[in-house]
Design a protein around this motif. Structure first.
Motif, PDB file in Angstrom:
ATOM      1  N   UNK A  65       0.870  -1.173   0.000  1.00 19.50           N
ATOM      2  CA  UNK A  65       0.000   0.000   0.000  1.00 19.50           C
ATOM      3  C   UNK A  65       0.907   1.223   0.000  1.00 19.50           C
ATOM      4  N   UNK A  66       0.855   1.991  -1.066  1.00 18.90           N
ATOM      5  CA  UNK A  66       1.779   3.114  -1.249  1.00 18.90           C
ATOM      6  C   UNK A  66       0.994   4.411  -1.278  1.00 18.90           C
ATOM      7  N   UNK A  67       1.407   5.361  -0.479  1.00 21.94           N
ATOM      8  CA  UNK A  67       0.780   6.684  -0.486  1.00 21.94           C
ATOM      9  C   UNK A  67       1.471   7.554  -1.533  1.00 21.94           C
ATOM     10  N   UNK A  68       0.670   8.324  -2.268  1.00 24.43           N
ATOM     11  CA  UNK A  68       1.234   9.183  -3.302  1.00 24.43           C
ATOM     12  C   UNK A  68       0.452  10.484  -3.391  1.00 24.43           C
ATOM     13  N   UNK A  69       1.134  11.489  -3.909  1.00 28.90           N
ATOM     14  CA  UNK A  69       0.488  12.738  -4.306  1.00 28.90           C
ATOM     15  C   UNK A  69       0.982  12.990  -5.722  1.00 28.90           C
ATOM     16  N   UNK A  70       0.225  12.507  -6.703  1.00 28.99           N
ATOM     17  CA  UNK A  70       0.700  12.503  -8.086  1.00 28.99           C
ATOM     18  C   UNK A  70       1.019  13.897  -8.593  1.00 28.99           C
ATOM     19  N   UNK A  71       0.239  14.885  -8.177  1.00 33.23           N
ATOM     20  CA  UNK A  71       0.466  16.249  -8.659  1.00 33.23           C
ATOM     21  C   UNK A  71       1.797  16.807  -8.181  1.00 33.23           C
ATOM     22  N   UNK A  72       2.356  16.217  -7.114  1.00 33.41           N
ATOM     23  CA  UNK A  72       3.650  16.648  -6.589  1.00 33.41           C
ATOM     24  C   UNK A  72       4.744  15.609  -6.844  1.00 33.41           C
ATOM     25  N   UNK A  73       4.406  14.549  -7.593  1.00 37.09           N
ATOM     26  CA  UNK A  73       5.323  13.453  -7.914  1.00 37.09           C
ATOM     27  C   UNK A  73       5.828  12.755  -6.658  1.00 37.09           C
ATOM     28  N   UNK A  74       5.050  12.765  -5.608  1.00 39.39           N
ATOM     29  CA  UNK A  74       5.426  12.091  -4.363  1.00 39.39           C
ATOM     30  C   UNK A  74       4.987  10.632  -4.416  1.00 39.39           C
ATOM     31  N   UNK A  75       5.903   9.730  -4.055  1.00 36.76           N
ATOM     32  CA  UNK A  75       5.606   8.305  -4.027  1.00 36.76           C
ATOM     33  C   UNK A  75       5.797   7.593  -5.345  1.00 36.76           C
ATOM     34  N   UNK A  76       6.211   8.292  -6.381  1.00 36.35           N
ATOM     35  CA  UNK A  76       6.294   7.699  -7.718  1.00 36.35           C
ATOM     36  C   UNK A  76       7.425   6.666  -7.808  1.00 36.35           C
ATOM     37  N   UNK A  77       8.562   6.952  -7.190  1.00 36.04           N
ATOM     38  CA  UNK A  77       9.669   5.983  -7.203  1.00 36.04           C
ATOM     39  C   UNK A  77       9.236   4.671  -6.546  1.00 36.04           C
ATOM     40  N   UNK A  78       8.493   4.774  -5.451  1.00 39.17           N
ATOM     41  CA  UNK A  78       8.035   3.576  -4.746  1.00 39.17           C
ATOM     42  C   UNK A  78       7.076   2.760  -5.621  1.00 39.17           C
ATOM     43  N   UNK A  79       6.255   3.452  -6.404  1.00 41.21           N
ATOM     44  CA  UNK A  79       5.297   2.750  -7.261  1.00 41.21           C
ATOM     45  C   UNK A  79       6.012   1.985  -8.369  1.00 41.21           C
ATOM     46  N   UNK A  80       6.938   2.629  -9.061  1.00 39.57           N
ATOM     47  CA  UNK A  80       7.654   1.940 -10.143  1.00 39.57           C
ATOM     48  C   UNK A  80       8.470   0.771  -9.590  1.00 39.57           C
ATOM     49  N   UNK A  81       9.040   0.928  -8.400  1.00 40.49           N
ATOM     50  CA  UNK A  81       9.795  -0.166  -7.780  1.00 40.49           C
ATOM     51  C   UNK A  81       8.873  -1.335  -7.451  1.00 40.49           C
ATOM     52  N   UNK A  82       7.662  -1.044  -6.953  1.00 38.87           N
ATOM     53  CA  UNK A  82       6.713  -2.104  -6.609  1.00 38.87           C
ATOM     54  C   UNK A  82       6.243  -2.844  -7.864  1.00 38.87           C
ATOM     55  N   UNK A  83       6.033  -2.116  -8.954  1.00 37.54           N
ATOM     56  CA  UNK A  83       5.637  -2.755 -10.212  1.00 37.54           C
ATOM     57  C   UNK A  83       6.729  -3.709 -10.686  1.00 37.54           C
ATOM     58  N   UNK A  84       7.970  -3.264 -10.614  1.00 36.72           N
ATOM     59  CA  UNK A  84       9.088  -4.105 -11.037  1.00 36.72           C
ATOM     60  C   UNK A  84       9.213  -5.342 -10.145  1.00 36.72           C
ATOM     61  N   UNK A  85       9.035  -5.148  -8.834  1.00 39.58           N
ATOM     62  CA  UNK A  85       9.125  -6.261  -7.897  1.00 39.58           C
ATOM     63  C   UNK A  85       8.014  -7.283  -8.156  1.00 39.58           C
ATOM     64  N   UNK A  86       6.810  -6.793  -8.423  1.00 42.14           N
ATOM     65  CA  UNK A  86       5.713  -7.733  -8.694  1.00 42.14           C
ATOM     66  C   UNK A  86       5.957  -8.497  -9.974  1.00 42.14           C
ATOM     67  N   UNK A  87       6.465  -7.818 -10.991  1.00 41.92           N
ATOM     68  CA  UNK A  87       6.753  -8.510 -12.245  1.00 41.92           C
ATOM     69  C   UNK A  87       7.768  -9.638 -12.023  1.00 41.92           C
ATOM     70  N   UNK A  88       8.784  -9.364 -11.228  1.00 40.34           N
ATOM     71  CA  UNK A  88       9.783 -10.402 -10.945  1.00 40.34           C
ATOM     72  C   UNK A  88       9.171 -11.543 -10.140  1.00 40.34           C
ATOM     73  N   UNK A  89       8.291 -11.203  -9.187  1.00 39.35           N
ATOM     74  CA  UNK A  89       7.640 -12.247  -8.385  1.00 39.35           C
ATOM     75  C   UNK A  89       6.779 -13.149  -9.251  1.00 39.35           C
ATOM     76  N   UNK A  90       6.053 -12.546 -10.212  1.00 34.94           N
ATOM     77  CA  UNK A  90       5.207 -13.341 -11.110  1.00 34.94           C
ATOM     78  C   UNK A  90       6.056 -14.184 -12.029  1.00 34.94           C
ATOM     79  N   UNK A  91       7.165 -13.624 -12.512  1.00 35.00           N
ATOM     80  CA  UNK A  91       8.029 -14.343 -13.450  1.00 35.00           C
ATOM     81  C   UNK A  91       8.705 -15.549 -12.793  1.00 35.00           C
ATOM     82  N   UNK A  92       8.903 -15.482 -11.471  1.00 35.03           N
ATOM     83  CA  UNK A  92       9.610 -16.546 -10.764  1.00 35.03           C
ATOM     84  C   UNK A  92       8.691 -17.658 -10.277  1.00 35.03           C
ATOM     85  N   UNK A  93       7.386 -17.520 -10.521  1.00 37.86           N
ATOM     86  CA  UNK A  93       6.457 -18.554 -10.078  1.00 37.86           C
ATOM     87  C   UNK A  93       6.663 -19.855 -10.853  1.00 37.86           C
TER      88      UNK A  93
END
Length: 249
Positions: free
Chosen positions: A221-249
């Motif tokens: 669960x990631x908090x963001x304020x898109x208009x201020x670009x807050x939390x964006x790094x955490x979101x892209x990192x989570x997307x990458x982590x999930x992709x790796x988790x799915x790929x390793x199944x």
């Protein structure tokens, strides 16, 4: 030998990609044969962005594009817009919010009309996704749904990673648990987190996500304020982590 439009698509020609999408959307003669010739592609990560109207999905996608471009990535976006009640075309509201990226050589944006579909997508979304994935060079494909509320769950069947965007006003924990959107999330985003009650709402979501943990992936669960670009790094990192988790199944 591939037909001209398909040959251009496979070589990364954006005009050919756009023409192929139009052929498929309009079910022009030969479109089925075109789809049958598409090669498989597991390189492009498909990310679904869904959530209720007003959650800030388009703004969030816009800043995600900016960050991925800074990382040297190439990005395609399908923005599913409401249909005009007169000509059934897309109203193009999402494209206005992404206007700064229109002419970037590593960005492709396509609006699609929902055409009466009730699941937040377009009837030809799977076929168009396959076309974009077959096109050379895209690292990410973002699919932003139209924003119709709790019934908007079809994106989970198309995307590798489903991101559900909500705002602090979305309701208490019990309401959240009842919402169909909450059942499909791989990542939760509490956008507009500078508003009141954001911390409490995010805490309730984390408890819910923990109770729904499946396998080795615990839904972040990631908090963001898109208009201020807050939390964006955490979101892209989570997307990458999930992709790796799915790929390793």
């Amino acid at each position: 030998m591939y037909p001209p439009h398909l040959s251009g698509l496979l070589n990364g020609n954006i005009k050919s990609l756009a023409r192929c999408i139009s052929l498929v959307e309009n079910e022009a003669p030969g479109y089925e044969a075109l789809l049958e010739q598409l090669p498989a592609n597991s390189h492009t990560k498909v990310v679904g962005i869904t959530g209720p109207p007003g959650a800030g999905k388009s703004t969030l996608v816009n800043v995600l594009i900016t960050q991925l471009l800074e990382q040297g990535k190439s990005v395609a976006i399908i923005a599913v817009d409401p249909s005009s009640p007169f000509n059934f075309g897309a109203l193009l509201g999402d494209r206005i919010r992404m206007s700064q990226h229109f002419n970037h050589p590593r960005v492709f944006i396509r609006s699609m009309a929902s055409r009466g579909a009730l699941g937040g997508l377009s009837p030809k979304i799977i076929e168009v996704s396959d076309l974009i994935k077959a096109a050379a060079g895209f690292d990410y494909l973002f699919i932003e749904t139209v924003g119709v509320g709790q019934s908007e769950v079809e994106v989970a069947g198309v995307a590798d990673t489903t991101v559900v965007v909500v705002v602090p006003e979305a309701g208490d924990e019990i309401q959240t648990m009842k919402a169909g959107l909450m059942e499909i999330a791989d990542i939760f985003i509490v956008n507009k987190a500078d508003r009141d009650n954001a911390d409490a709402f995010a805490k309730n979501l984390r408890l819910l996500a923990h109770s729904r943990q499946q396998g080795h992936w615990e839904i972040p669960v990631i908090k963001s304020v898109a208009t201020q670009q807050a939390g964006i790094h955490e979101i892209t990192a989570a997307i990458e982590m999930h992709h790796k988790a799915v790929s390793n199944r």
